[in-house]
Design a protein around this motif. Structure first.
Motif, PDB file in Angstrom:
ATOM      1  N   LEU A 194       2.130   0.413 -15.280  1.00  0.00           N
ATOM      2  CA  LEU A 194       3.576   0.260 -15.108  1.00  0.00           C
ATOM      3  C   LEU A 194       4.025  -1.146 -15.506  1.00  0.00           C
ATOM      4  CD1 LEU A 194       3.982   2.072 -11.660  1.00  0.00           C
ATOM      5  CD2 LEU A 194       4.790   2.900 -13.872  1.00  0.00           C
ATOM      6  N   GLU A 195       3.220  -2.133 -15.152  1.00  0.00           N
ATOM      7  CA  GLU A 195       3.561  -3.526 -15.483  1.00  0.00           C
ATOM      8  C   GLU A 195       3.653  -3.739 -16.988  1.00  0.00           C
ATOM      9  OE1 GLU A 195       1.114  -7.516 -14.762  1.00  0.00           O
ATOM     10  OE2 GLU A 195       1.951  -6.722 -12.888  1.00  0.00           O
ATOM     11  N   GLU A 196       2.856  -2.983 -17.741  1.00  0.00           N
ATOM     12  CA  GLU A 196       2.876  -3.110 -19.201  1.00  0.00           C
ATOM     13  C   GLU A 196       3.880  -2.161 -19.852  1.00  0.00           C
ATOM     14  OE1 GLU A 196       1.541  -5.374 -20.905  1.00  0.00           O
ATOM     15  OE2 GLU A 196       0.337  -6.274 -19.305  1.00  0.00           O
ATOM     16  N   GLY A 197       4.733  -1.535 -19.036  1.00  0.00           N
ATOM     17  CA  GLY A 197       5.792  -0.693 -19.582  1.00  0.00           C
ATOM     18  C   GLY A 197       5.370   0.715 -19.932  1.00  0.00           C
ATOM     19  N   LEU A 198       4.223   1.163 -19.453  1.00  0.00           N
ATOM     20  CA  LEU A 198       3.735   2.513 -19.738  1.00  0.00           C
ATOM     21  C   LEU A 198       4.126   3.461 -18.612  1.00  0.00           C
ATOM     22  CD1 LEU A 198       0.146   1.442 -20.843  1.00  0.00           C
ATOM     23  CD2 LEU A 198       1.943   2.259 -22.377  1.00  0.00           C
ATOM     24  N   THR A 199       4.391   4.691 -18.940  1.00  0.00           N
ATOM     25  CA  THR A 199       4.606   5.711 -17.905  1.00  0.00           C
ATOM     26  C   THR A 199       3.239   6.218 -17.451  1.00  0.00           C
ATOM     27  OG1 THR A 199       4.820   7.445 -19.585  1.00  0.00           O
ATOM     28  CG2 THR A 199       6.850   6.401 -18.803  1.00  0.00           C
ATOM     29  N   VAL A 200       3.126   6.531 -16.168  1.00  0.00           N
ATOM     30  CA  VAL A 200       1.809   6.858 -15.620  1.00  0.00           C
ATOM     31  C   VAL A 200       1.938   7.816 -14.453  1.00  0.00           C
ATOM     32  CG1 VAL A 200       1.858   4.846 -14.081  1.00  0.00           C
ATOM     33  CG2 VAL A 200      -0.346   5.857 -14.710  1.00  0.00           C
ATOM     34  N   VAL A 201       0.921   8.643 -14.265  1.00  0.00           N
ATOM     35  CA  VAL A 201       0.792   9.464 -13.079  1.00  0.00           C
ATOM     36  C   VAL A 201      -0.649   9.360 -12.600  1.00  0.00           C
ATOM     37  CG1 VAL A 201       0.249  11.576 -14.370  1.00  0.00           C
ATOM     38  CG2 VAL A 201       1.181  11.751 -12.054  1.00  0.00           C
ATOM     39  N   LEU A 237      -6.937   0.375   4.455  1.00  0.00           N
ATOM     40  CA  LEU A 237      -6.046   1.480   4.100  1.00  0.00           C
ATOM     41  C   LEU A 237      -4.586   1.065   4.249  1.00  0.00           C
ATOM     42  CD1 LEU A 237      -5.831   4.403   3.190  1.00  0.00           C
ATOM     43  CD2 LEU A 237      -5.935   5.095   5.594  1.00  0.00           C
ATOM     44  N   SER A 238      -4.276   0.339   5.316  1.00  0.00           N
ATOM     45  CA  SER A 238      -2.898  -0.144   5.504  1.00  0.00           C
ATOM     46  C   SER A 238      -2.501  -1.097   4.379  1.00  0.00           C
ATOM     47  CB  SER A 238      -2.771  -0.857   6.860  1.00  0.00           C
ATOM     48  OG  SER A 238      -3.031   0.043   7.918  1.00  0.00           O
ATOM     49  N   TYR A 239      -3.433  -1.931   3.971  1.00  0.00           N
ATOM     50  CA  TYR A 239      -3.181  -2.874   2.874  1.00  0.00           C
ATOM     51  C   TYR A 239      -2.895  -2.128   1.572  1.00  0.00           C
ATOM     52  CZ  TYR A 239      -4.467  -6.339  -0.728  1.00  0.00           C
ATOM     53  OH  TYR A 239      -4.511  -7.152  -1.845  1.00  0.00           O
ATOM     54  N   LEU A 240      -3.673  -1.084   1.289  1.00  0.00           N
ATOM     55  CA  LEU A 240      -3.470  -0.321   0.063  1.00  0.00           C
ATOM     56  C   LEU A 240      -2.128   0.413   0.082  1.00  0.00           C
ATOM     57  CD1 LEU A 240      -7.052   1.159  -0.491  1.00  0.00           C
ATOM     58  CD2 LEU A 240      -5.989  -0.784  -1.646  1.00  0.00           C
ATOM     59  N   LYS A 241      -1.733   0.901   1.232  1.00  0.00           N
ATOM     60  CA  LYS A 241      -0.430   1.566   1.326  1.00  0.00           C
ATOM     61  C   LYS A 241       0.700   0.557   1.164  1.00  0.00           C
ATOM     62  CE  LYS A 241      -1.826   5.584   4.056  1.00  0.00           C
ATOM     63  NZ  LYS A 241      -1.605   6.382   5.272  1.00  0.00           N
ATOM     64  N   ALA A 242       0.503  -0.639   1.714  1.00  0.00           N
ATOM     65  CA  ALA A 242       1.511  -1.695   1.528  1.00  0.00           C
ATOM     66  C   ALA A 242       1.613  -2.087   0.058  1.00  0.00           C
ATOM     67  CB  ALA A 242       1.158  -2.910   2.385  1.00  0.00           C
ATOM     68  N   TYR A 243       0.487  -2.047  -0.647  1.00  0.00           N
ATOM     69  CA  TYR A 243       0.460  -2.321  -2.090  1.00  0.00           C
ATOM     70  C   TYR A 243       1.296  -1.271  -2.834  1.00  0.00           C
ATOM     71  CZ  TYR A 243      -1.820  -3.362  -6.641  1.00  0.00           C
ATOM     72  OH  TYR A 243      -2.104  -3.702  -7.949  1.00  0.00           O
ATOM     73  N   CYS A 244       1.161  -0.017  -2.431  1.00  0.00           N
ATOM     74  CA  CYS A 244       1.968   1.056  -3.028  1.00  0.00           C
ATOM     75  C   CYS A 244       3.453   0.829  -2.765  1.00  0.00           C
ATOM     76  CB  CYS A 244       1.552   2.412  -2.467  1.00  0.00           C
ATOM     77  SG  CYS A 244      -0.105   2.940  -2.931  1.00  0.00           S
ATOM     78  N   ALA A 277       4.925  -2.147  -2.128  1.00  0.00           N
ATOM     79  CA  ALA A 277       5.400  -3.362  -2.795  1.00  0.00           C
ATOM     80  C   ALA A 277       5.659  -3.148  -4.282  1.00  0.00           C
ATOM     81  CB  ALA A 277       4.382  -4.485  -2.592  1.00  0.00           C
ATOM     82  N   PHE A 278       4.829  -2.332  -4.929  1.00  0.00           N
ATOM     83  CA  PHE A 278       4.958  -2.143  -6.371  1.00  0.00           C
ATOM     84  C   PHE A 278       5.493  -0.759  -6.744  1.00  0.00           C
ATOM     85  CE2 PHE A 278       1.779  -5.507  -5.828  1.00  0.00           C
ATOM     86  CZ  PHE A 278       2.368  -6.503  -6.598  1.00  0.00           C
ATOM     87  N   LYS A 279       6.050  -0.075  -5.713  1.00  0.00           N
ATOM     88  CA  LYS A 279       6.744   1.201  -5.943  1.00  0.00           C
ATOM     89  C   LYS A 279       5.866   2.205  -6.705  1.00  0.00           C
ATOM     90  CE  LYS A 279      11.343  -0.929  -5.869  1.00  0.00           C
ATOM     91  NZ  LYS A 279      10.840  -2.221  -5.363  1.00  0.00           N
ATOM     92  N   LEU A 280       4.657   2.400  -6.183  1.00  0.00           N
ATOM     93  CA  LEU A 280       3.704   3.291  -6.833  1.00  0.00           C
ATOM     94  C   LEU A 280       3.838   4.744  -6.373  1.00  0.00           C
ATOM     95  CD1 LEU A 280       0.413   1.144  -6.790  1.00  0.00           C
ATOM     96  CD2 LEU A 280       2.245   1.191  -8.499  1.00  0.00           C
ATOM     97  N   TRP A 281       4.412   4.972  -5.190  1.00  0.00           N
ATOM     98  CA  TRP A 281       4.420   6.318  -4.615  1.00  0.00           C
ATOM     99  C   TRP A 281       5.019   7.374  -5.554  1.00  0.00           C
ATOM    100  CZ3 TRP A 281       1.206   6.946  -0.871  1.00  0.00           C
ATOM    101  CH2 TRP A 281       0.981   5.930   0.054  1.00  0.00           C
ATOM    102  N   PRO A 282       6.128   7.088  -6.258  1.00  0.00           N
ATOM    103  CA  PRO A 282       6.671   8.132  -7.145  1.00  0.00           C
ATOM    104  C   PRO A 282       5.728   8.538  -8.278  1.00  0.00           C
ATOM    105  CG  PRO A 282       8.307   6.403  -6.724  1.00  0.00           C
ATOM    106  CD  PRO A 282       6.997   5.900  -6.213  1.00  0.00           C
TER     107      PRO A 282
END
Length: 564
Positions: free
Chosen positions: A28-35, A92-99, A101-106
């Motif tokens: 995502l940081e490099e402008g790519l769409t990803v799932v 696990l809490s840290y990894l979810k916070a990472y999601c 912070a960088f809006k990874l959930w979608p």
């Protein structure tokens, strides 16, 4: 074509564990769409604990052996309140916070176990077990190192054993049915240490067989009584690495590994146990950083053994001629690489034949992240470097060499690491010295810190970066928008670590070959321990008293004081 939804993105990531989340973020940081496709109902992979023995996770009481200084993401420091070695729930809490912070959930699809992934008409088509189909230009496999348990011994050495046989991956905590039984562990990794700690106080007898020997460190170092324990991972600054390189087994500094692990300058390979000695040099063999478990061996709660010669019924004969009767065998024998979703022609090419163990040379649209294992350091830090590297390659910002050049580099890398780990078992085919490998990948994608440029614009900051322990944030120093935050984090990690005076002492000890002379004395100690005349007197009262005196520094400085 299977029924279901069809979705197109630039990149598909298989797995949403630690590596998969970083891969997703950097695409995502490099402008790519990803799932990111995750088979479980939550992110976190191995660190998302489950009681289900069919799901491979950490054990209930597992604590990482790599500290936050080498596991936190480069631009997302771990909260200080969770300590140097967070529990798996904190991870696990840290990894979810990472999601968050960088809006990874979608971009994450849970309950999407991948059934197969094939290349058709120049695009990757990934079919999930729920019928959904995803299409992409690029594919990244982040399915982890712990998928298929290595049970090869069950068809050979253990085939005539008449007791219980387990693989450690099915054990989440002590099994009550093992209480009062005679238990033997096979394997010397950190999972074996966890099992020893869990089982030791509940069984009649615990035997620990490490067939090829092992090197041990503790998570913390404590050199003098008046100093607080220091995280061992933090003995890793650029300046310190220059003075005492990992590739040369840390000359001038390896004595600290022996002293702080077992309270003895003659504790070869960190333990000084003859049954577990091998011919490999420090950092040229995998290191078990759960070294505090050696207390159990020193105080006779656990019996160390080497390789096994044969097993018949419940009788185990070891190569040194000794015998044990055991009721339960627990295999801590690791895992095999397993990618059942990929075509056989891809699976037949080992990762060590990939470019930097990451990118498929025949088809550079395919990459594997999180599968490179450092002998010291963390898988996570190398997975982040791999994520940055691959994202820049896929976005076109980092150009790969020609196919012929990649093949040549891959061949040279394989020769280098084969020679480096020539005394290792070879089971971990993507084993590397983490800092050497990391610097190489960092230079390939342009993120290796430019210390000279940093010094010209910020002399004080450059000194901080050079003298601070390794932290992934150092790979953000070339980016102006991240420089201030990275230096703040490096300054925080440097608090209470080695001072310039300590570095001068290490340099002096290297110049006088201090470790060389200790190695000679350690070899003499080993020869005595293995001598036939020593066996009868080793258990005598005078020798046991001398041993008690010898272990005084260990009791005072390390026992129960250097645990996470």
């Amino acid at each position: 074509m299977p029924q279901g939804k069809r979705n197109f993105t630039d990149v598909i990531v298989i797995g949403a564990g630690w590596s998969g989340l970083m891969a997703c973020k950097y695409m995502l940081e490099e402008g790519l769409t990803v799932v990111a496709l995750e088979k479980r109902t939550d992110v976190g992979g191995l660190w998302c604990f489950s009681e289900d023995p069919s799901i491979v996770t950490v054990m209930r009481n597992t604590i990482p052996t790599s500290s936050s200084s080498v596991t936190e993401m480069s631009d997302f420091p771990m909260p200080e309140e969770i300590g140097a070695f967070p529990k798996h729930g904190d991870v696990l809490s840290y990894l979810k916070a990472y999601c968050d912070a960088f809006k990874l959930w979608p971009h994450i699809r849970l309950d999407h176990a991948v059934k197969n992934a094939v290349k058709k008409d120049g695009l990757w088509q990934v079919e999930c077990e729920n019928g959904h189909v995803f299409t992409s230009t690029f594919l990244v496999v982040c399915s982890g190192n712990v998928q298929l348990p290595n049970r090869a011994l069950e068809d050979t050495l253990l085939k005539d054993f008449e007791g219980e046989i387990h693989h450690s991956c099915t054990l989440k905590s002590f099994v009550p049915e093992h209480k009062g039984k005679r238990v033997m562990l096979i394997g010397g990794g950190e999972t074996a240490s966890d099992v020893v700690e869990e089982w030791c106080d509940h069984v009649e007898r615990l035997i620990w067989s490490i067939p090829r020997g092992m090197h041990f460190f503790r998570k913390f170092t404590k050199i003098l009584p008046n100093r607080h324990p220091q995280v061992l991972d933090k003995v890793s600054s650029r300046v310190l690495t220059f003075i005492a390189p990992y590739t040369k087994s840390k000359p001038g500094l390896s004595w600290i590994c022996k002293w702080t692990t077992n309270g003895s300058l003659l504790a070869y390979q960190g333990h000084g146990i003859p049954e577990w000695k091998n011919s490999a040099k420090f950092f040229h063999f995998i290191v078990n950083k759960n070294g505090h478990v050696l207390d159990r061996v020193d105080y006779k709660h656990c019996i160390p053994k080497g390789a096994i010669e044969s097993i018949q019924g419940k009788k185990v004969v070891f190569c040194d001629g000794t015998e044990e009767e055991v009721d339960v065998i627990i295999q801590c024998t690791g895992f095999k690489a397993n990618f059942p979703m990929l075509p056989p022609e891809i699976c037949s090419v080992p990762l060590r034949d990939y470019y930097k163990y990451v990118i498929n040379i025949d088809d550079p649209t395919l990459a594997f992240i999180g599968h490179v294992r450092p002998v010291i350091g963390s898988v996570i830090s190398l997975a982040e470097l791999g994520s940055i590297f691959v994202s820049k390659v896929f976005s076109g910002k980092c150009k790969l060499p020609s196919k012929a050049e990649m093949q040549r580099e891959a061949y040279n890398d394989k020769r280098f690491w084969d020679e480096y780990f020539k005394d290792s078992s070879g089971r971990l085919s993507t084993l590397v010295e983490g800092y050497t490998y990391g610097d190489d990948v960092g230079k390939k994608c342009g993120i290796f810190p430019d210390y000279w440029a940093l010094f010209k614009r910020n002399p004080r900051g450059a000194l901080t970066a050079l003298f601070a322990p390794f932290d992934p944030s150092c790979f953000r120093l070339n980016e102006p928008k991240h420089e201030k935050k990275s230096l703040e984090n490096l300054r925080r990690q440097a608090s209470g670590t080695f001072s310039p005076v300590h570095l001068l002492l290490i340099m002096f000890l290297r110049l006088i070959w201090f470790d060389f002379w200790l190695d000679i004395l350690s070899e003499i100690k080993y020869k005595i321990q293995c001598a036939a005349w020593w066996k009868p007197i080793s258990g005598s009262r005078p020798v046991r008293f001398l041993d008690w005196c010898w272990q005084t520094p260990k009791r005072l400085l390390f026992d129960n004081k250097t645990r996470a």
